[in-house]
Design a protein around this motif. Structure first.
Motif, short mmCIF file in Angstrom:
data_model
loop_
_atom_site.label_atom_id
_atom_site.label_comp_id
_atom_site.label_asym_id
_atom_site.label_seq_id
_atom_site.Cartn_x
_atom_site.Cartn_y
_atom_site.Cartn_z
N ASP A 1 0.90 -1.20 0.16
CA ASP A 1 -0.10 -0.11 0.14
C ASP A 1 0.87 1.26 -0.01
OD1 ASP A 1 0.66 -0.74 2.57
OD2 ASP A 1 -1.01 -0.07 3.62
N SER A 2 1.86 1.23 0.76
CA SER A 2 2.81 2.39 0.90
C SER A 2 3.50 2.41 -0.40
CB SER A 2 3.83 2.42 2.15
OG SER A 2 2.95 2.28 3.23
N TYR A 3 4.13 1.24 -1.00
CA TYR A 3 4.71 1.44 -2.33
C TYR A 3 4.09 2.22 -3.40
CZ TYR A 3 7.37 -0.39 -6.33
OH TYR A 3 8.16 -0.28 -7.51
N SER B 1 3.27 5.84 -3.18
CA SER B 1 4.45 6.69 -3.50
C SER B 1 4.49 6.86 -4.85
CB SER B 1 5.57 6.22 -2.84
OG SER B 1 5.88 5.00 -3.46
N ARG B 2 3.66 6.11 -5.73
CA ARG B 2 4.02 5.89 -7.08
C ARG B 2 2.57 6.38 -7.77
NH1 ARG B 2 7.60 3.26 -4.78
NH2 ARG B 2 9.51 2.99 -5.65
N LEU B 3 1.54 6.53 -7.06
CA LEU B 3 0.06 7.00 -7.93
C LEU B 3 -0.36 7.91 -7.16
CD1 LEU B 3 -1.40 3.09 -7.90
CD2 LEU B 3 -0.28 4.53 -9.77
N PRO B 4 -1.23 8.56 -7.85
CA PRO B 4 -1.83 10.08 -7.20
C PRO B 4 -3.06 9.67 -6.40
CG PRO B 4 -2.60 9.72 -9.59
CD PRO B 4 -1.82 8.59 -9.22
N LEU B 5 -3.00 8.68 -5.46
CA LEU B 5 -3.90 8.11 -4.63
C LEU B 5 -3.37 8.09 -2.92
CD1 LEU B 5 -5.25 5.03 -6.64
CD2 LEU B 5 -6.35 7.18 -6.55
N SER B 6 -4.32 8.01 -2.24
CA SER B 6 -3.81 8.05 -1.01
C SER B 6 -3.61 6.65 -0.29
CB SER B 6 -5.10 8.59 0.11
OG SER B 6 -6.06 7.94 0.31
N ARG B 7 -2.83 6.28 0.53
CA ARG B 7 -2.63 4.95 0.99
C ARG B 7 -3.93 4.46 1.44
NH1 ARG B 7 -2.27 2.18 5.07
NH2 ARG B 7 -2.44 3.82 6.82
N GLN C 1 -8.39 0.27 0.30
CA GLN C 1 -9.58 -0.22 -0.25
C GLN C 1 -9.63 -0.87 -1.37
OE1 GLN C 1 -11.65 3.91 -0.36
NE2 GLN C 1 -12.06 4.00 1.51
N LEU C 2 -8.73 -0.48 -2.26
CA LEU C 2 -8.72 -1.08 -3.42
C LEU C 2 -7.98 -2.50 -3.37
CD1 LEU C 2 -7.28 1.78 -5.95
CD2 LEU C 2 -9.55 0.97 -5.75
N ILE C 3 -6.99 -2.55 -2.44
CA ILE C 3 -6.69 -4.01 -2.21
C ILE C 3 -7.73 -5.36 -1.67
CG2 ILE C 3 -5.07 -5.20 -0.82
CD1 ILE C 3 -2.97 -3.02 -1.22
#
Length: 75
Positions: A21-23, A26-32, A37-39
């Motif tokens: 989630d943190s990875y 740091s690479r997408l314009p989404l919050s952790r 939630q997506l996971i």
């Protein structure tokens, strides 16, 4: 890179030792928290499988993700 099904893919090249989630945060314009939630909704796959909550990506891992469009505003 996005394919015709709306899934995007990336390959882990430089792992930083953080959880998935943190990875991704740091690479997408989404919050952790949005990524979590997506996971949980099955919208993130690690090497073709739903990841464990504490998964840590390593070099060479393939991550597929789908970001659904936002819900329409009631306004």
């Amino acid at each position: 890179m996005e394919n015709e099904e709306g899934w995007s893919e990336l390959t882990v090249e430089s792992p930083d030792g953080s959880r998935l989630d943190s990875y991704l945060a740091s690479r997408l314009p989404l919050s952790r928290s949005r990524i979590v939630q997506l996971i949980e909704a099955g919208m993130v796959l690690l090497n073709g499988e739903p990841p464990r909550k504490r998964a840590v990506p390593v070099a060479g891992d393939h991550i597929r993700f789908r970001i659904p469009p936002p819900d329409p505003s009631p306004l």
